[in-house]
Design an enzyme around this catalytic site. Structure first.
Site, short mmCIF file in Angstrom:
data_model
loop_
_atom_site.label_atom_id
_atom_site.label_comp_id
_atom_site.label_asym_id
_atom_site.label_seq_id
_atom_site.Cartn_x
_atom_site.Cartn_y
_atom_site.Cartn_z
N ASP A 149 -10.65 -11.61 10.42
CA ASP A 149 -9.62 -11.89 9.43
C ASP A 149 -8.30 -12.12 10.17
OD1 ASP A 149 -8.73 -12.03 6.81
OD2 ASP A 149 -8.68 -9.88 6.47
N GLU A 196 -9.08 -13.72 -1.52
CA GLU A 196 -8.33 -14.00 -0.28
C GLU A 196 -9.03 -15.12 0.48
OE1 GLU A 196 -6.68 -10.73 1.85
OE2 GLU A 196 -7.19 -11.61 3.79
N GLU A 202 -10.99 -6.88 -4.55
CA GLU A 202 -10.77 -7.93 -3.54
C GLU A 202 -11.96 -8.00 -2.61
OE1 GLU A 202 -6.90 -7.80 -1.56
OE2 GLU A 202 -7.80 -8.67 0.24
N ASP A 213 2.26 2.04 3.35
CA ASP A 213 3.17 1.08 3.98
C ASP A 213 4.61 1.50 3.75
OD1 ASP A 213 0.95 -0.60 4.25
OD2 ASP A 213 1.51 -1.85 2.53
N HIS A 223 -11.07 -14.16 3.49
CA HIS A 223 -12.29 -13.42 3.16
C HIS A 223 -13.37 -14.38 2.68
CE1 HIS A 223 -9.74 -9.54 2.28
NE2 HIS A 223 -9.53 -10.04 3.48
N ASP A 278 -5.71 -13.74 9.16
CA ASP A 278 -4.56 -13.62 8.25
C ASP A 278 -3.39 -14.51 8.64
OD1 ASP A 278 -5.79 -11.77 6.57
OD2 ASP A 278 -5.03 -10.04 7.66
N HIS A 304 0.88 -1.17 0.00
CA HIS A 304 0.00 0.00 0.00
C HIS A 304 0.92 1.23 0.00
CE1 HIS A 304 -2.42 -2.94 2.38
NE2 HIS A 304 -3.47 -2.38 1.83
N ASP A 355 -4.80 -13.73 -2.62
CA ASP A 355 -4.19 -13.31 -1.36
C ASP A 355 -4.14 -14.55 -0.48
OD1 ASP A 355 -3.49 -10.76 -1.91
OD2 ASP A 355 -4.86 -9.80 -0.49
N ASP A 366 -0.71 -12.49 1.99
CA ASP A 366 -1.39 -11.47 2.82
C ASP A 366 -1.64 -12.12 4.19
OD1 ASP A 366 -2.74 -9.35 3.81
OD2 ASP A 366 -4.31 -9.30 2.28
C1 XLS Z 1 -7.64 -6.74 4.32
C2 XLS Z 1 -7.18 -6.92 2.96
C3 XLS Z 1 -6.02 -6.03 2.55
C4 XLS Z 1 -5.89 -6.00 1.06
C5 XLS Z 1 -5.05 -4.88 0.54
O1 XLS Z 1 -8.40 -7.55 4.86
O2 XLS Z 1 -6.86 -8.26 2.77
O3 XLS Z 1 -4.85 -6.43 3.17
O4 XLS Z 1 -5.36 -7.19 0.57
O5 XLS Z 1 -5.60 -3.65 0.85
NI NI Z 2 -5.93 -9.07 1.11
NI NI Z 3 -7.70 -9.63 4.41
#
Ligand code: XLS
Ligand code: NI
Ligand code: NI
Length: 444
Positions: free
Chosen positions: A311, A272, A236, A108, A275, A313, A105, A300, A343
């Site tokens: 999430d 993702e 996404e 970032d 998600h 992750d 991003h 992702d 991700d």
């Molecule tokens: C958040 C998203 C984010 C996107 C990029 O849940 O996964 O990380 O991949 O903005």
């Molecule tokens: Ni993501």
């Molecule tokens: Ni995410």
């Protein structure tokens, strides 16, 4: 590495491939980047990417406590020098972990300034550094994106904000993020609408907000054309978090959105795993839905925890889930310009730099093994053959006439009454197929 900084941020060597029996925790067991399969290396097939936000900006904070992860390269007062040193560390990591791509991003990689102009200057300074590092290492940009969710100005959304002034600010920010993505030779650009949704319908004009989101994406498409950016755009989907309801809830609602607003030629899906499960779907389901419309774009790569409702992750080491996903991806012809972007973030107590290596080694090995297993399943053809057979009644005669629209209710009624009668039942063979899958998963 840039000339002055020697690659010494990590006390870990470049990760070697040592094969499935290696006891070395800092070696790949299945991901041999140099292995050639069908004329391409595994590194080229997998297109792994490192997510800058988690791996180089994540500090392990959660709503109950601050960060736990402290990296030596974060020390220093001048934000731009720290950003550059952090980036040196990141590129050292990308090389050592054998990842050909990274993703970021805008906020970032460079600190946000007091004004948009200052933010843009900060970004330019760090992007110039990134460009040198890309050149020196050969690591490329899978996709860039803009952070349209952290700053308080976006608390009620960016493109879907009720205030046109915020829409304008977001547009200006995305314009710049697209330009630096282009400058860095990015293969894509992603839209994740973390705050493009609502908290309550009491204060929300849902129809108007969705129209604004579509307008915003059309502006992005137009701008890409005007600067000659040929990368793939991704949307996404995510059902919720941080909003109670995110408009691109899942792939199916994303397809409806893209089609409604004439955007389906311009965007594909970045799917993702976590998600998908938050939306109540499997990872494979989301891939199949996107692929069924030719809209599968990128992945992702992560995993959630089914016992938690957010999430999380996590790095995905579930070879079964990934093999099913890979089957659907390979059947769809692969990801093209997309890739597998990790991700995913370390757990809060995983505070050592080595943990970054263990995490990615595990994810990469699981994906590489899944890729090879899925290829074996497809080349053996038992599974695809079974499915083809299951639908064979549509390949000719009655079924073909149904598919091609030759028959209607009247004709079908007549056929059943006069000729066909009651259909014979056939087993769906789920348990047989699950056993077949397990045979492949256990090396059989
Ligand atoms: C958040 C998203 C984010 C996107 C990029 O849940 O996964 O990380 O991949 O903005
Ligand atoms: Ni993501
Ligand atoms: Ni995410």
């Amino acid at each position: 590495m840039s000339k002055k900084s020697s690659p010494t941020h990590f006390n870990v060597p470049r990760i070697p491939f040592e094969g499935p029996r290696s006891p070395n925790p800092l070696a790949f067991r299945h991901y041999d980047p140099a292995e050639v399969i069908d004329g391409r290396t595994l590194k080229e097939h997998m297109r792994f990417s490192i997510a800058y936000w988690h791996s180089f900006r994540g500090v392990g904070g959660d709503p109950f406590g601050p960060g736990t992860i402290r990296r030596p390269w974060e020390a220093g007062k001048d934000a731009i020098s720290v950003a550059k040193r952090r980036m040196d560390a990141a590129f050292e990591f990308f090389v050592k972990i054998e990842a050909p791509f990274w993703c970021f991003h805008d906020r970032d990689i460079a600190p946000e300034g007091a004004t948009l102009a200052e933010s843009n200057r900060n970004l330019d300074a760090v992007v110039a550094h990134a460009k040198q590092l890309q050149k020196a290492t050969g690591v490329r940009l899978l996709w860039g994106t803009a952070n349209l969710f952290s700053n308080p100005r976006y608390m009620c959304g960016a493109a879907t904000n009720p205030d046109a002034h915020v829409f304008a600010y977001a547009a200006a920010q995305v314009k710049k993020a697209m330009e630096v993505t282009h400058e860095l030779g990015g293969d894509g650009y992603t839209f994740w609408g973390g705050r493009e949704g609502y908290e309550t319908l009491l204060n929300t004009d849902l129809k108007r907000e969705q129209e604004h989101l579509a307008r915003f994406l059309h502006m992005a498409v137009d701008h890409a054309k005007s600067i000659g950016f040929k990368g793939q755009f991704y949307i996404e989907p995510k059902p919720k978090e941080p909003t109670k309801h995110q408009y691109d809830f899942d792939v199916a609602s994303g397809i409806a959105f893209l089609r409604t607003f004439g955007l389906e030629k311009h965007l594909k899906f970045n799917i993702e795993t976590n998600h998908a499960t938050l939306a109540g779907h499997t990872f494979q389901h989301e891939i199949e839905v996107a692929a069924s419309q030719g809209l599968l774009g990128s992945i992702d790569a992560n995993a959630g925890d089914l016992l938690l409702g957010w999430d999380t992750d996590q790095f995905n080491t579930d070879v079964k889930e990934l093999t099913l996903a890979m089957l659907s991806i390979l059947k769809a012809g692969g990801l093209g310009k997309g890739g597998f972007n990790f991700d995913a973030k370390l757990r809060r107590p995983s505070i050592d730099p080595e943990d970054l290596f263990y995490a990615h080694i595990g994810g990469m090995d699981a994906y590489a093994l899944a890729f090879k297993t899925a290829r074996r399943i497809l080349s053996d053809g038992h599974l695809t053959g079974f499915v083809a057979e299951r639908y064979a009644s549509y390949d000719s005669g009655l079924g073909r006439d149904i598919e091609t629209g030759k028959l209607g209710f009247r004709e079908l009624e007549k056929l059943v009454l006069t000729k066909l009668g009651e259909p014979a039942l056939r087993s769906g063979r789920q348990e047989y197929l699950e056993n077949l899958l397990n045979r492949y998963l256990t090396g059989g």
